[in-house]
Design a protein around this motif. Structure first.
Motif, PDB file in Angstrom:
ATOM      1  N   ALA A 171      14.423 -10.033   3.654  1.00 57.82           N
ATOM      2  CA  ALA A 171      13.579  -9.053   3.883  1.00 57.82           C
ATOM      3  C   ALA A 171      12.157  -9.539   3.235  1.00 57.82           C
ATOM      4  O   ALA A 171      12.378 -10.232   2.306  1.00 57.82           O
ATOM      5  N   MET A 172      11.064  -9.298   4.001  1.00 55.70           N
ATOM      6  CA  MET A 172       9.578  -9.453   3.341  1.00 55.70           C
ATOM      7  C   MET A 172       8.997  -8.325   3.020  1.00 55.70           C
ATOM      8  O   MET A 172       8.933  -7.383   3.809  1.00 55.70           O
ATOM      9  N   GLN A 173       8.064  -8.763   1.867  1.00 60.93           N
ATOM     10  CA  GLN A 173       7.102  -7.424   1.627  1.00 60.93           C
ATOM     11  C   GLN A 173       5.748  -8.217   1.783  1.00 60.93           C
ATOM     12  O   GLN A 173       5.600  -9.297   1.122  1.00 60.93           O
ATOM     13  N   ASN A 174       4.635  -7.212   1.949  1.00 61.24           N
ATOM     14  CA  ASN A 174       3.349  -7.746   1.795  1.00 61.24           C
ATOM     15  C   ASN A 174       2.556  -6.499   1.309  1.00 61.24           C
ATOM     16  O   ASN A 174       2.118  -5.559   2.150  1.00 61.24           O
ATOM     17  N   GLU A 175       1.741  -6.716   0.219  1.00 60.93           N
ATOM     18  CA  GLU A 175       1.084  -5.755  -0.493  1.00 60.93           C
ATOM     19  C   GLU A 175      -0.300  -6.286  -0.791  1.00 60.93           C
ATOM     20  O   GLU A 175      -0.279  -7.516  -1.417  1.00 60.93           O
ATOM     21  N   THR A 176      -1.234  -5.600  -0.484  1.00 63.88           N
ATOM     22  CA  THR A 176      -2.695  -6.032  -0.887  1.00 63.88           C
ATOM     23  C   THR A 176      -3.546  -4.839  -1.600  1.00 63.88           C
ATOM     24  O   THR A 176      -3.158  -3.581  -1.158  1.00 63.88           O
ATOM     25  N   THR A 177      -4.114  -5.312  -2.684  1.00 62.13           N
ATOM     26  CA  THR A 177      -4.842  -4.367  -3.333  1.00 62.13           C
ATOM     27  C   THR A 177      -6.124  -4.964  -3.531  1.00 62.13           C
ATOM     28  O   THR A 177      -6.500  -5.839  -3.835  1.00 62.13           O
ATOM     29  N   LYS A 202      -3.028 -10.118  -3.204  1.00 60.53           N
ATOM     30  CA  LYS A 202      -2.188 -10.134  -2.013  1.00 60.53           C
ATOM     31  C   LYS A 202      -0.754 -10.768  -2.546  1.00 60.53           C
ATOM     32  O   LYS A 202      -0.685 -11.974  -3.163  1.00 60.53           O
ATOM     33  N   GLU A 203       0.179  -9.964  -2.718  1.00 65.63           N
ATOM     34  CA  GLU A 203       1.507 -10.363  -2.782  1.00 65.63           C
ATOM     35  C   GLU A 203       2.354 -10.369  -1.743  1.00 65.63           C
ATOM     36  O   GLU A 203       2.737  -9.371  -1.328  1.00 65.63           O
ATOM     37  N   ILE A 204       3.024 -11.438  -1.325  1.00 65.46           N
ATOM     38  CA  ILE A 204       4.067 -11.697  -0.487  1.00 65.46           C
ATOM     39  C   ILE A 204       5.221 -12.028  -1.033  1.00 65.46           C
ATOM     40  O   ILE A 204       5.421 -13.096  -1.792  1.00 65.46           O
ATOM     41  N   THR A 205       6.420 -11.064  -0.905  1.00 69.32           N
ATOM     42  CA  THR A 205       7.985 -11.660  -1.574  1.00 69.32           C
ATOM     43  C   THR A 205       8.829 -11.506  -0.817  1.00 69.32           C
ATOM     44  O   THR A 205       8.797 -11.093   0.432  1.00 69.32           O
TER      45      THR A 205
END
Length: 305
Positions: free
Chosen positions: A263-269, A287-290
């Motif tokens: 599973a992937m996550q993409n969070e931008t602040t 930006k953090e993609i895990t």
């Protein structure tokens, strides 16, 4: 990011044309109060790296300057030139230096509405043609490098059409004007969902978005605004798997089955301190993609000189 501006503007429909900061109700209206030929210079720093099992790898650092000039102004729009210079990648790899430097001394002309919301890239054909000429030279110079055409084609794709340029090649410009065109109330979180461009192809992603006016400084005539954006993880994972399945067979790379794909996550602040004139004083986007214990991190800062 234009959808973000429209989203916020719908929620805050009142408009004060005489001041960005309204101390009576603790609101700010982010508008570009810019004069013809007005110019500001900014330093931009972009850093990328990956973290796997506490080890940091593939660190990239690029710095450059940009001159932002108002080259036309009407009652309903601004035409603004972004001139990139002194692009300086921190790498010993000559190909990577030249690939990063394809935007050096490049001008991007955008058009905004009267409040500073991006409407379009005006000179996209000029940009496309100049990039093609530059990458043609790179192909000849570095033809001995394995998979060179693949790396250059990826860069060319960002500049291939008007839509691609506006979606992928002007990230710092989008970051700069993220909050323009809307009104915000101090301490009041605005939540909603927005479609986000899918650079893997296919339908746009759905993203949860939260906006917050965090600070108002009347004495210095500036304010601080944040936005948090999280792409739907199921959509992101599905699109990534489909992209890899279609594009990896000829590279000798194998991917796990769909049921085992991580599973992937993409969070931008994004946070910005903006002056009452509409000029950004400082902006930072992270930006953090895990996925599967690996973090891909990217940070871009824009600071007035």
């Amino acid at each position: 990011m234009k959808q973000l501006l429209l989203f916020a503007f719908i929620l805050f429909t009142s408009f004060n044309s005489f001041a960005q900061i309204n101390p009576e109700d603790s609101t700010v209206q982010v508008i570009g109060y810019w004069d013809l030929n007005e110019k500001q210079t900014y330093e931009v720093t972009r850093e990328k790296y990956r973290v796997k099992d506490a080890d940091t790898t593939r660190r990239e650092l690029v710095k450059y300057e940009v001159d932002i000039t108002i080259i036309d102004s009407t009652a309903t729009s601004y035409t603004i030139e972004w001139l990139y210079r002194h692009v300086s990648p921190a790498t010993d790899n000559s190909f990577e230096r030249k690939l990063e430097g394809i935007t050096n001394n490049r001008r991007v002309v955008i058009k905004t509405d009267e409040m500073g919301t991006i409407e379009e890239v005006v000179n996209w054909q000029e940009i496309r043609d100049e990039i093609k000429e530059t990458t043609k030279v790179l192909r000849k110079e570095f033809k001995h490098i394995p998979n060179i055409n693949l790396a250059i084609a990826k860069a060319e794709g960002m500049f291939s059409t008007k839509e691609a340029i506006e979606a992928m090649a002007i990230k710092d410009i989008q970051q700069f004007y993220t909050f323009h065109g809307a009104k915000y109330a101090l301490g009041e979180e605005v939540k909603g969902q927005l479609p986000i461009y899918n650079n893997l192809g296919g339908e746009p992603f759905s993203a949860d978005v939260t906006i917050l006016l965090d600070e108002i400084n009347e004495e210095d005539n500036n304010f601080v605004i944040w936005v948090w954006q999280t792409i739907d993880p199921e959509q992101l994972t599905e699109a990534t798997y489909a992209f890899l399945k279609e594009n990896t067979p000829n590279t000798g790379t194998t991917i796990p089955s769909k049921s085992e794909f991580p599973a992937m996550q993409n969070e931008t602040t994004t946070a910005a301190r903006i002056h009452g004139s509409g000029w950004v004083l400082y902006s930072r986007e992270t930006k953090e993609i895990t996925a599967d214990g690996t973090l891909a991190f990217e940070e871009r800062t824009i600071e007035i000189k």
